[in-house]
Design a protein around this motif. Structure first.
Motif, PDB file in Angstrom:
ATOM      1  N   ASP A 152      46.603  42.551  30.949  1.00 34.71           N
ATOM      2  CA  ASP A 152      47.064  41.171  31.111  1.00 34.71           C
ATOM      3  C   ASP A 152      48.583  41.211  31.255  1.00 34.71           C
ATOM      4  O   ASP A 152      49.324  41.203  30.273  1.00 34.71           O
ATOM      5  CB  ASP A 152      46.646  40.320  29.913  1.00 34.71           C
ATOM      6  N   LEU A 174      44.750  38.200  40.350  1.00 30.15           N
ATOM      7  CA  LEU A 174      44.001  39.273  39.706  1.00 30.15           C
ATOM      8  C   LEU A 174      43.909  40.413  40.712  1.00 30.15           C
ATOM      9  O   LEU A 174      43.443  40.212  41.843  1.00 30.15           O
ATOM     10  CB  LEU A 174      42.594  38.833  39.305  1.00 30.15           C
ATOM     11  N   THR A 210      46.179  41.385  35.649  1.00 29.86           N
ATOM     12  CA  THR A 210      46.595  39.996  35.890  1.00 29.86           C
ATOM     13  C   THR A 210      48.110  39.971  36.060  1.00 29.86           C
ATOM     14  O   THR A 210      48.832  40.595  35.285  1.00 29.86           O
ATOM     15  CB  THR A 210      46.187  39.094  34.714  1.00 29.86           C
ATOM     16  N   GLY A 259      46.664  32.493  34.855  1.00 29.62           N
ATOM     17  CA  GLY A 259      46.358  33.762  34.217  1.00 29.62           C
ATOM     18  C   GLY A 259      45.097  33.737  33.381  1.00 29.62           C
ATOM     19  O   GLY A 259      44.407  34.761  33.266  1.00 29.62           O
ATOM     20  N   SER A 284      42.343  34.407  35.744  1.00 31.58           N
ATOM     21  CA  SER A 284      42.413  35.804  36.179  1.00 31.58           C
ATOM     22  C   SER A 284      41.860  36.730  35.106  1.00 31.58           C
ATOM     23  O   SER A 284      41.117  37.673  35.401  1.00 31.58           O
ATOM     24  CB  SER A 284      43.869  36.174  36.494  1.00 31.58           C
ATOM     25  N   ASN A 285      42.192  36.474  33.845  1.00 38.73           N
ATOM     26  CA  ASN A 285      41.662  37.288  32.753  1.00 38.73           C
ATOM     27  C   ASN A 285      40.151  37.150  32.635  1.00 38.73           C
ATOM     28  O   ASN A 285      39.443  38.129  32.353  1.00 38.73           O
ATOM     29  CB  ASN A 285      42.329  36.893  31.429  1.00 38.73           C
TER      30      ASN A 285
END
Length: 580
Positions: free
Chosen positions: A359, A402, A386, A238, A241-242
């Protein structure tokens, strides 16, 4: 007609199988159907010859054959009859005549793994066999050497590694957001490692690339984007992805930054909750935006963004020279499991032309639940999301996606058109060469385990699994909110499976000196956690937060957990902390 299971392969094509044993019939079919003589070699491995009967055991009923471990169940016990003590990795495939040795060795590895899996779900076993680092270093030889070790030594290393590993599948393991072990997901992971390919082009990963395309499209549909359009990619967690989302937001507003760098753009400002994941600041640091450019929004008493319309007016009153470009809302904060008000945030982002990211690494999976997806109302208005299936959906680590609303933006932002990989005159649709939109070159196949689990469970299976975890968290909350010795960190039922509480042992429960009480309470959770690990009975996380002393953060994502396990946890905390 009853199936013989494994032995049923090929039985339908043999007329005389009825007079033969299932094993012999299977071997005859295997010898015909497998190429390269592998069928005959499998039969040899199983001690079933075409012209010879398998030798009958001389062991009397109830006795254990010589050199057997004697436990009469799937196990990782060492047996000497395989002869691994004089074999090395160079004796395995692709060595000449290495196929039987390879199959025998891998079967022994599988036996070790199966025994560990079965043990992991056994509540009578320890969650952890804890040793301090120096003890673990001294009790085992972990050092690397110039000379090769035998396969027997390699198997011993496998057993030792699992002996001291945390049983994350154990029903009483609650320590992290990622817990549990799904059997279909595990099988998919084994297959993925066997295929051992890279996700950058269709030519080297045709099925996996298509499965990623299909799955990302389905996930976008669940978010609610029109016609499931958009883009996406699976990334290493994550946090990455962020960072992808922040990268895309910057490129969308200032495309020149790709070639000219940060000196070509004004100072940027990103906004997020004070309880958002640390990866938002880390991404800003990595992208050269700077952590000071991440403006933290205050939270309300439930640790969601407070009075969002008022607080985000900071977007239009930001310090001179800063340009707001990115707002990251959180769907399920790491500690408190809180959900930011996405609709209100979307209104502000639309008004000011700022990229909205959600998120949902922890809470995104609630989109699978008709009962709980309302907590993400407004997510369809986000520019990116995400979503980590390796958390609430119990997909084996790692599996993070994502999702992006604008199709083609990832490609424009990240492509470098390396001609040795992404030739423009290939004979298939180049849109399936997904590697150029990724930051990575080499990219692990993370999709197959999610796809296969989704096929096995269906959306309704994931929904039931998620609903059960939330039901267990509500059960825990209801049991301790008025129980003597417990105090909730905040009032009201948790939004996610995070249940945050203090346990006050009898020795400090009635202290009147508040400062002394907090000082001693701060030490309670660490001591109880240490005792949990030393006894090996359970594991649950703790931490301080702001001005709050250490408290337990219980999270439930393990499908194996039951109401009885929650009861056990409460009783164990009280047992381990009664003398503090």
């Amino acid at each position: 007609m009853a199936s013989h299971g494994f032995w049923s392969f090929g039985a339908e094509n043999s007329d005389d199988n009825r007079s033969q044993s299932p094993a012999r019939a299977w071997c005859q079919a295997a010898a015909q159907k497998f190429t390269g003589g592998i069928g005959s070699k499998l039969c040899a491995l199983l001690n079933v010859g075409e012209g010879d009967k398998a030798p009958e055991s001389s062991t009397k009923p109830g006795e254990v054959a010589e050199k057997s471990c004697g436990c009469n169940q799937p196990c990782s016990c060492s047996t000497d009859n395989q002869g691994f003590s004089d074999l090395y990795s160079t004796d395995l495939l692709p060595a000449t005549n290495g196929d039987i040795k390879t199959m025998t060795f891998l079967q022994e590895v599988v036996n070790i793994l199966l025994a560990y899996i079965v043990e992991s779900f056994d509540r009578s076993t320890k969650v952890i066999d804890f040793h301090y680092p120096n003890e673990l270093l001294q009790s085992n030889n972990w050092e690397l050497s110039d000379e090769p070790e035998t396969l027997d030594d390699i198997l011993l290393s496998c057993r030792a590694t699992l002996k001291y590993a945390i049983k994350t599948a154990h029903p009483r393991y609650f320590n992290q957001l990622s817990t549990g072990l799904d059997m279909v997901g595990l099988a998919a992971d084994w297959l993925t490692s066997t295929a051992n390919t890279n996700m950058f082009t269709y030519e080297v990963a045709p099925v996996f690339v298509l499965l990623e395309y299909v799955t990302l499209k389905k996930m976008r549909e669940m978010i609610g984007w029109p016609e499931r359009r958009g883009d996406g990619i699976f990334s290493p967690g994550g946090a990455i992805s962020n960072m992808y989302a922040m990268l895309l937001a910057r490129f969308k507003m200032f495309p020149e930054v790709k070639e000219k760098g940060m000196s070509s753009v004004p100072r940027l400002a990103a906004f997020t909750s004070e309880h958002s994941h640390f990866s938002i600041k880390k991404g800003a640091a990595a992208l050269g935006i700077g952590t000071e450019s991440v403006i933290l929004i205050k939270a309300d008493e439930r640790y969601r963004n407070m009075q969002i319309s008022k607080e985000l007016k900071a977007i239009s009153h930001v310090v001179t020279g800063f340009v707001p470009f990115f707002v990251s809302a959180t769907a399920g904060t790491t500690v408190y499991g809180a959900f930011d008000p996405l609709i209100a945030i979307a209104d502000i982002c639309k008004k000011h032309g700022v990229w909205m990211h959600v998120d949902g690494a922890w809470g995104g999976s609630l989109l699978m639940s008709r009962k709980h997806r309302w907590k993400l109302n407004g997510v369809e208005r986000a520019d990116s999301v995400t979503w980590n299936p390796h958390k609430m959906m119990s997909v084996p680590l790692q599996c993070s996606a994502l999702l992006v609303k604008e199709e083609g933006l990832m490609q424009k932002c990240n492509q470098m058109q390396a001609c040795y990989l992404f030739q423009q005159d290939k004979h298939y649709d180049l849109s399936y060469d997904t590697g150029d939109k990724a930051l990575q070159c080499g990219r692990h196949v993370d999709i197959f385990k999610l796809w296969l689990m989704w096929r096995a469970k269906g959306t309704i299976g994931f929904e039931a699994q998620i609903d059960k975890c939330l039901e267990l968290s509500e059960y825990l909350y209801n049991k301790i909110k008025d129980r003597e010795g417990y105090q909730m960190v905040f009032d009201g039922k948790p939004q996610h499976t995070n249940v945050c509480f203090w346990y006050l042992p009898p020795g400090i429960r009635y202290l009147e000196d508040k400062e002394e009480k907090m000082r001693r309470l701060h030490k309670v959770a660490p001591v109880i956690k240490a005792r949990m690990m030393e006894y090996g009975t359970t594991m649950v996380s703790y931490q301080p937060q702001g001005d709050k002393v250490n408290f337990f953060r219980m999270v439930i994502s393990n499908p194996a957990a039951t109401f009885e396990d929650i009861d056990f946890l409460i009783e164990e905390i009280e047992r381990l902390g009664q003398d503090l």
